[in-house]
Scaffold this motif. Structure first.
Motif, PDB file in Angstrom:
ATOM      1  N   LEU B  30     -64.404 -43.992 -29.200  1.00 16.51           N
ATOM      2  CA  LEU B  30     -64.261 -42.686 -29.835  1.00 16.51           C
ATOM      3  C   LEU B  30     -65.629 -42.029 -30.005  1.00 16.51           C
ATOM      4  O   LEU B  30     -65.829 -40.868 -29.626  1.00 16.51           O
ATOM      5  CB  LEU B  30     -63.581 -42.855 -31.198  1.00 16.51           C
ATOM      6  N   GLY B  33     -67.033 -40.990 -26.659  1.00 17.15           N
ATOM      7  CA  GLY B  33     -66.385 -39.790 -26.136  1.00 17.15           C
ATOM      8  C   GLY B  33     -66.833 -38.530 -26.859  1.00 17.15           C
ATOM      9  O   GLY B  33     -67.113 -37.504 -26.240  1.00 17.15           O
ATOM     10  N   LEU B  34     -66.919 -38.612 -28.197  1.00 15.95           N
ATOM     11  CA  LEU B  34     -67.297 -37.424 -28.969  1.00 15.95           C
ATOM     12  C   LEU B  34     -68.749 -37.044 -28.708  1.00 15.95           C
ATOM     13  O   LEU B  34     -69.080 -35.866 -28.563  1.00 15.95           O
ATOM     14  CB  LEU B  34     -67.056 -37.664 -30.463  1.00 15.95           C
ATOM     15  N   THR B  37     -68.979 -35.432 -25.402  1.00 14.35           N
ATOM     16  CA  THR B  37     -68.419 -34.081 -25.453  1.00 14.35           C
ATOM     17  C   THR B  37     -69.438 -33.120 -26.054  1.00 14.35           C
ATOM     18  O   THR B  37     -69.634 -32.006 -25.573  1.00 14.35           O
ATOM     19  CB  THR B  37     -67.130 -34.076 -26.281  1.00 14.35           C
ATOM     20  N   THR B 325     -59.363 -39.671 -29.875  1.00  9.18           N
ATOM     21  CA  THR B 325     -60.307 -38.613 -29.527  1.00  9.18           C
ATOM     22  C   THR B 325     -59.702 -37.226 -29.740  1.00  9.18           C
ATOM     23  O   THR B 325     -60.381 -36.313 -30.197  1.00  9.18           O
ATOM     24  CB  THR B 325     -60.756 -38.778 -28.060  1.00  9.18           C
ATOM     25  N   SER B 329     -61.129 -34.406 -32.108  1.00 11.49           N
ATOM     26  CA  SER B 329     -61.687 -33.156 -31.593  1.00 11.49           C
ATOM     27  C   SER B 329     -61.008 -31.963 -32.282  1.00 11.49           C
ATOM     28  O   SER B 329     -61.644 -30.956 -32.581  1.00 11.49           O
ATOM     29  CB  SER B 329     -61.550 -33.097 -30.074  1.00 11.49           C
ATOM     30  N   VAL B 345     -62.332 -31.960 -25.129  1.00  8.94           N
ATOM     31  CA  VAL B 345     -62.636 -33.242 -24.506  1.00  8.94           C
ATOM     32  C   VAL B 345     -62.185 -33.169 -23.050  1.00  8.94           C
ATOM     33  O   VAL B 345     -61.023 -32.920 -22.773  1.00  8.94           O
ATOM     34  CB  VAL B 345     -61.913 -34.382 -25.231  1.00  8.94           C
ATOM     35  N   ASP B 353     -64.565 -42.901 -20.835  1.00  8.74           N
ATOM     36  CA  ASP B 353     -64.123 -43.745 -21.952  1.00  8.74           C
ATOM     37  C   ASP B 353     -63.475 -45.017 -21.423  1.00  8.74           C
ATOM     38  O   ASP B 353     -63.814 -46.124 -21.835  1.00  8.74           O
ATOM     39  CB  ASP B 353     -63.075 -43.004 -22.805  1.00  8.74           C
TER      40      ASP B 353
END
Ligand SMILES: Nc1ncnc2c1ncn2[C@@H]1O[C@H](COP(=O)(O)OP(=O)(O)O)[C@@H](O)[C@H]1O
Ligand SMILES: [Mg+2]
Lengths: 242, 385
Positions: B30, B33-34, B37, B325, B329, B345, B353
């Protein structure tokens, strides 16, 4: 003197030696062992802890490698087999019974017994028949879906015996099969092993501490510091049978 | 088939341990991914800028202005379709904490050049007609609850004084990436006020925005524009909007690189944690693996069981992380809207991921797999009891 049962030997061991290395030290475990086991024999291997009983059993069963000597089982020299050949040989010829049962905790009784058959070409239905038969033999037909943790020690050992016989091997090796059981359960297990010898013509080689277990066997051999002796304490004659 | 059953049952045998590992991997994925992004978003602002728009500013620095008279000469350059102009106003609403972008622009040409600011024809007309009118983005209007007709007062910093505007239009962004937190008002209003208060600063613009007919002409037109004013008092620097934005981005690029590195570090940490757990698990099961080998199973089977378990756990964590995610988001878009009006995302991030999760499973599984595959049977059996 060791008494044969009149049948030809199924296991022939000649000049077998094995030592372990611990650091720079070499510890001899078995020294120049020579003896035969007749087909259909029920043999108990006794001796003090650390005398090399398990090591000898493992060598006969093809799960450990000797330093010297030969082991012929059913005419095959297993000391000359590769690891892969040995694995195939084991699954066809030897059934294993351990002190702590060694069942897979995540598999049911049925699945545990089925395990050795997965390596054969048997169909699902054929496997089911074999497994049902084996569990019936050990008296656990009503426990097929139980996990090992849901069974008593004696029941677990019976599942293990079913697993050992399901592929119908000629030889069963048992390392202290009653070592973790109470008196009653141990009695049942020995009874079962006795039946396997007499009704199903299995050859059983059993390591044990327990004199009551040894009593069930037809022949008792003693190991002392890597040397094999007869039940009377005399060095064993190299050939079984008088 | 059987191996798969064994793998799945093994993976969730110790419920708490597996759950903790799965959650750990999920959180790491997570975060990964964030963070990615966030970095992507930074560069996206640059990419969203139009390739058919150029920005002309004073060659010396952004803070120096250009004479309004440049406009007509720029328009005559071949390839130029439209010219607009404006000033960065830098007005403050209430106090510095309530920051948003505000510009003085020539309304008609500006909105023609920036079709991504979508206004209803009525509001557009009302804005054009009112010299003191202004338009704001939807998100900005929502933040302060502004409605059409409201009076908005900004305190000038570059242009001192209290400046009052009447809200005439609320625009929407045509795309998610369109800036919806800006305020634009009539350049004429600024200029006429300056004529009275600070005549020296009147008829000066901060930047020209040029629309070119074709993106391929961008380089040619930039050179032509700068060529006209070379050796004049106000030399110009013309670049694509993209390059112009990059100038802003460059100084924060170091921070972005740091964030990128952190996103990888997070993965490495969970890799080590998962590897430790898998090693512990495999150690406990050595006797079971030895038993399987005793029964005739080969090293390939054992390797498959151990490695498979590691992958199942890591990928479960990965999937959970990916699943988290999206709400995360969404939460950022609503709760942190002033910083991240959109926090999309991308599919690439999702793939990354999952690849990262697979890598965690692989690395965590390597050592236990090797141990399980190579353990001697007699040795393995001895580990019991
Ligand atoms: N893998 C090993 N490495 C080193 N020493 C070992 C190993 N396996 C067994 N031994 C040693 O060999 C001897 C015989 O062991 P074992 O055959 O298990 O005895 P028993 O089953 O009669 O109790 C013991 O001294 C034991 O410590
Ligand atoms: Mg032993």
């Amino acid at each position: 003197m060791g008494m044969g049962n009149g049948k030809p030997p199924i296991v022939e061991i000649a000049h077998l030696s094995k030592s372990y290395r611990r650091g720079s030290q070499t510890i001899p475990v078995l020294e120049d062992i020579t003896f035969d086991i007749a087909d259909g024999e029920f043999l108990a291997l006794m001796g003090p802890s650390g005398s090399g009983k398990s090591t000898l059993l493992n060598l006969i069963a093809g799960i450990d490698k000797a330093d010297q000597g030969t082991i012929r089982v059913g005419g095959v020299d297993i000391t000359s087999l590769s690891d892969k050949e040995l694995a195939a040989w084991r699954s066809a010829n030897v059934g294993f019974i351990f002190q702590f049962y060694n069942l897979m905790p995540v598999l049911t009784a049925f699945e545990n017994v089925e395990l050795p058959l997965l390596l054969t070409g048997l169909s699902r239905n054929e496997r089911r028949e074999h497994v049902d038969l084996a569990l019936q033999l050990v008296g656990l037909s009503d426990r097929v879906d139980h996990y090992p943790a849901q069974l008593s020690g004696g029941q677990q050992q019976r599942v293990a015996i079913a697993r050992a016989v399901v592929s119908d091997p000629a030889i069963l090796v048992a390392d202290e099969p009653t070592g973790d059981l109470d008196r009653v359960s141990a009695g049942e297990i020995l009874q079962l092993m006795d039946r396997l010898v007499h009704e199903f013509d299995k050859t059983i080689i059993m390591v044990t501490h327990d004199p009551r277990a040894a009593e069930k066997a037809r022949i008792i051999r003693h190991l002392e510091k890597g040397i094999l002796t007869d039940s009377d304490g005399q060095p064993a004659s190299p050939v079984a049978g008088s | 088939m059987f191996l798969l059953k064994l793998i799945i049952r093994n993976a969730f045998r110790h419920k708490l341990r597996s759950a903790l590992t799965v959650v750990g991997v999920a959180i790491a994925i997570l975060a990964f991914g964030l963070l990615r992004t966030l970095v992507g978003l930074w560069y996206h602002g640059v990419e969203a800028s139009s390739a058919t728009r150029l920005v002309t500013r004073n060659a010396i620095s952004l803070v120096f202005s250009l004479p309004l008279s440049h406009k007509d000469r720029i328009r005559q350059v071949p390839g130029v379709q439209a010219v607009s102009y404006g000033n960065w106003f830098g007005g403050i609403y209430i106090d510095e904490k309530h920051f948003f972008a505000n510009y003085a622009v020539e309304p008609k040409s500006y909105l023609d050049l920036y079709p991504e600011f979508v206004l209803s024809p009525e509001q557009k007309g009302a804005f054009f007609l009112d010299r003191k009118g202004c338009i704001v983005g939807k998100r900005l209007a929502d933040t302060y609850g502004w409605k059409i007709g409201d009076l908005i007062t900004l305190r000038g910093t570059i242009f001192p004084g209290q400046w009052e505007f009447v809200l005439r239009g609320i625009y929407r962004g045509a795309e998610k990436s369109t800036e919806e937190r800006a305020l634009m008002f009539h350049w004429d209003y600024l200029n006429e006020t300056l004529k009275k208060t600070m005549p020296r600063r009147a008829d000066q613009v901060g930047f020209y925005m040029i629309g070119v007919t074709k993106p391929e002409l961008a380089a040619e037109v930039s050179q032509a524009v700068d060529g006209i004013f070379r050796n004049s008092l106000a030399e110009t620097l013309t670049e694509t909007e993209k390059a112009f934005q990059l100038g802003f981005v460059a100084m924060t690029e170091a921070i972005m690189i740091a964030i990128k590195i952190v996103s990888y570090v997070v993965i490495v940490i969970i890799m080590v944690v998962a590897a430790n757990t898998m090693a512990m698990t495999a150690r406990e099961r050595i006797a079971e693996y030895a038993t399987m080998k005793t029964l005739g199973f080969g090293w390939v089977h054992i390797a498959g069981v151990v490695f498979g378990e590691s992958l199942v756990i890591a990928l479960s964590g990965g999937l959970l992380g990916v699943a988290l995610t999206f709400p995360a988001s969404h939460w950022i878009e609503t709760e942190l809207a002033q910083f991240f009006p959109a926090f999309p995302v991308s599919m690439t991030t999702i793939y990354l991921d999952l690849a990262a999760a697979a890598m965690v499973g692989t690395v965590a599984g390597i050592f236990p797999t090797w141990r399980g595959a190579t353990i001697g049977i007699a040795d393995g059996l001895r580990r019991i009891g």
